[in-house]
Write a protein that holds these residues in place. Structure first.
Motif, PDB file in Angstrom:
ATOM      1  N   GLY A  22       0.774  -1.228   0.000  1.00  0.00           N
ATOM      2  CA  GLY A  22       0.000   0.000   0.000  1.00  0.00           C
ATOM      3  C   GLY A  22       0.807   1.280   0.000  1.00  0.00           C
ATOM      4  N   ARG A  39      -2.199   3.737  -0.681  1.00  0.00           N
ATOM      5  CA  ARG A  39      -3.358   3.108  -1.340  1.00  0.00           C
ATOM      6  C   ARG A  39      -4.579   3.179  -0.435  1.00  0.00           C
ATOM      7  NH1 ARG A  39      -1.866  -2.578  -2.367  1.00  0.00           N
ATOM      8  NH2 ARG A  39      -2.548  -2.867  -0.209  1.00  0.00           N
ATOM      9  N   THR A  74      -8.285   1.457  -0.352  1.00  0.00           N
ATOM     10  CA  THR A  74      -9.130   0.414  -0.922  1.00  0.00           C
ATOM     11  C   THR A  74     -10.567   0.645  -0.471  1.00  0.00           C
ATOM     12  OG1 THR A  74      -7.285  -1.142  -0.868  1.00  0.00           O
ATOM     13  CG2 THR A  74      -9.487  -2.063  -1.157  1.00  0.00           C
ATOM     14  N   GLY A  89     -12.751  -0.160  -5.308  1.00  0.00           N
ATOM     15  CA  GLY A  89     -11.467  -0.529  -5.890  1.00  0.00           C
ATOM     16  C   GLY A  89     -10.319   0.168  -5.176  1.00  0.00           C
ATOM     17  N   GLU A  90      -9.171   0.265  -5.867  1.00  0.00           N
ATOM     18  CA  GLU A  90      -7.954   0.842  -5.291  1.00  0.00           C
ATOM     19  C   GLU A  90      -7.694   2.230  -5.862  1.00  0.00           C
ATOM     20  OE1 GLU A  90      -4.712  -1.832  -5.889  1.00  0.00           O
ATOM     21  OE2 GLU A  90      -5.494  -3.336  -4.498  1.00  0.00           O
ATOM     22  N   HIS A  91      -7.284   3.127  -4.982  1.00  0.00           N
ATOM     23  CA  HIS A  91      -6.964   4.500  -5.360  1.00  0.00           C
ATOM     24  C   HIS A  91      -5.687   4.906  -4.635  1.00  0.00           C
ATOM     25  CE1 HIS A  91     -11.115   4.884  -6.932  1.00  0.00           C
ATOM     26  NE2 HIS A  91     -11.385   4.085  -5.917  1.00  0.00           N
ATOM     27  N   TRP A  92      -4.864   5.692  -5.325  1.00  0.00           N
ATOM     28  CA  TRP A  92      -3.596   6.131  -4.741  1.00  0.00           C
ATOM     29  C   TRP A  92      -3.619   7.639  -4.543  1.00  0.00           C
ATOM     30  CZ3 TRP A  92       0.274   2.858  -3.184  1.00  0.00           C
ATOM     31  CH2 TRP A  92       0.159   1.515  -3.592  1.00  0.00           C
ATOM     32  N   THR A 137      -8.219   1.531   4.294  1.00  0.00           N
ATOM     33  CA  THR A 137      -9.405   0.935   3.660  1.00  0.00           C
ATOM     34  C   THR A 137     -10.649   1.608   4.225  1.00  0.00           C
ATOM     35  OG1 THR A 137      -9.788  -0.805   5.316  1.00  0.00           O
ATOM     36  CG2 THR A 137      -8.238  -1.301   3.519  1.00  0.00           C
ATOM     37  N   THR A 151     -14.882   0.558   4.136  1.00  0.00           N
ATOM     38  CA  THR A 151     -15.963  -0.338   3.713  1.00  0.00           C
ATOM     39  C   THR A 151     -17.289   0.302   4.099  1.00  0.00           C
ATOM     40  OG1 THR A 151     -14.578  -2.293   4.015  1.00  0.00           O
ATOM     41  CG2 THR A 151     -16.961  -2.633   3.953  1.00  0.00           C
TER      42      THR A 151
END
Length: 268
Positions: free
Chosen positions: A24, A66, A68, A81-84, A137, A139
């Protein structure tokens, strides 16, 4: 150190994204700083220059982390999804509080989020802001909601006539007044019970019911008209008695008095 003949054209570059650790964290080139024949600064990951004096180039970097995103419903912002993001970036994350209405009586309500890293461990809103400084993360959490449709030709039911949404397994108490809509001229209505679908018992004869709603449901309150019979008599004890009486529509009423009444024993 590298040596070049006078006036040599030097092409210098790095990968714009580098050193992803798989957990990450990675690094983004923010450009360079230079001396001598190198332009003092730039924001790209490459540059060309003719070297005509002693020179330096330093490539500059910022850490990226990262984020998520997970969600079973809606289209979150940022997306699933994944973002930076660059270190310390302020991230605004959100979903619609109500989502994915299927048009048949089921939808979903956001109950908040759970998070790790730079995201607060939990929250109950449909949005949050945070400065990201480590792999993180978020959720989004949801609960199903089901529509209850209430119908009634009389009275003011509770819940009211119309559509109502409840979280899955909510205990719903539904009722009407057993007698309603007396017009003052001799007509009123009596609740004979209900008919239901979904989580509502198919039928009942009371003016109230309770149920845990676990699917789209309806309740229809049923009524019968009642009419007032007013009995008057100067003598005897009529059946029905003197006064007002209410009967369901089309009830067969038998009314009577004694044919001889109120003998006072003195000849009348």
């Amino acid at each position: 150190e590298h040596w070049y003949d006078d006036a040599t054209l030097v092409s210098a570059s790095v990968d714009s994204i580098a050193d992803d650790d798989g957990a990450g964290t990675r690094y983004r080139c923010t450009g360079w700083t230079g001396t001598g024949s190198v332009t003092p600064s730039g924001t790209n990951a490459s540059t060309d220059f003719n070297i005509t004096e002693p020179s330096t180039i330093t490539w500059n970097w910022v850490a990226q982390y990262r984020l998520t995103v997970a969600s079973d419903h809606n289209s979150p912002d940022p997306d699933v999804g994944e973002h930076w993001y660059d270190d310390a970036t302020l991230v605004s994350a959100s979903v619609d509080s109500i989502a994915d209405d299927d048009g048949a009586g089921t939808r979903y309500r956001c109950t908040g989020w759970t998070g790790t890293g730079s995201v607060s461990p939990s929250g109950t809103n449909a949005s949050t802001d945070f400065n990201i400084t480590e792999p993180s993360t978020i959720t989004w959490n949801w609960i199903a909601q089901y529509r209850l449709t209430v119908a009634s030709d009389h009275n003011t039911p509770d819940p009211a006539v119309g559509e109502h949404w409840y979280d899955d397994a909510t205990l719903v108490s539904a009722s009407v007044d057993s007698i309603a809509d007396d017009d003052g001229a001799g007509t009123r209505y009596r609740c004979t019970g209900w008919t239901g679908t979904g989580s509502v018992t198919p039928s009942g004869t009371n003016a109230s019911t309770e149920f845990n709603i676990t699917e789209p449901s309806t309740i229809t309150w049923n009524w019968v008209a009642q009419y007032r019979l007013t009995v008057a008599s100067d003598h005897n004890s009529p059946d029905p008695a003197v006064g007002e009486h209410w009967y369901d529509d089309a009830t067969l009423v038998s009314a009577s008095v004694d044919s001889i009444a109120d003998d006072d024993g003195a000849g009348t």
